[in-house]
Design a protein around this motif. Structure first.
Motif: not given
Length: 168
Positions: A74-76, A80, A99, A101-102, A127
């Motif tokens: 779930y990272n960019f 990231g 991390n 991420g959104q 994902h």
């Protein structure tokens, strides 16, 4: 994952041993080194040296796998960052995995550790995964008499905090 969660829910006894949480974390990070590189995610490992606790090494290993996998998943997509910190206190060990991420919507933060819960239903196709990783992580932490939480932090970071007591 469903079988793992079912086993954890039915199991009240851990196979406890002295565990070096730092060494265990390094093993998981070594296993994921190629994925960090492939996804162009930088890693800052700020763990204290040799953090020992009485715990089940297999289950703690699974906990770390689930959390580190999520920090990558779930990272960019580009550039990231994952930061791992730890702190040894008189009462236990605080482990933080952050991390980029959104951010997670505030109304989802309390639900994120529930079985099959997904912030975005589309994430299952984007994902992969089963929606059980964080439920398993929470159960492992609770079996160790610990506490786990997740927060949105400034600068587009998501932080998972785990406190594991030295005596459980």
């Amino acid at each position: 994952n469903l079988l793992d969660l079912s086993r954890l829910e039915q199991q009240e006894k851990l196979d406890k041993k002295t565990v070096n949480l730092t060494t265990l974390t390094h093993r998981v990070l070594d296993d994921y080194a190629d994925l960090f590189a492939a996804k162009n995610i930088s890693l800052e490992n700020r763990m204290a040296k040799d953090l020992f606790l009485n715990g089940d090494p297999e289950k703690l290993f699974r906990l770390l796998i689930n959390l580190i996998d999520n920090s990558i998943r779930y990272n960019f997509k580009k550039n990231g960052l994952v930061i791992i910190k730890s702190k040894d206190t008189n009462e236990g060990i605080l482990l933080e995995i952050s991390n980029t991420g959104q951010p997670i919507p505030d109304n989802d933060l309390d639900l994120i550790f529930e079985q099959f819960y997904r912030v975005e239903k589309s994430r299952s196709t984007t994902h992969g995964g089963s929606g059980l990783g964080l439920a398993i992580a929470k159960k492992i932490v609770e079996l160790h008499d610990g506490v786990i939480g997740i927060t949105n932090e400034p600068n587009e970071f998501i932080k998972v905090s785990i406190f594991l007591p030295l005596k459980s």
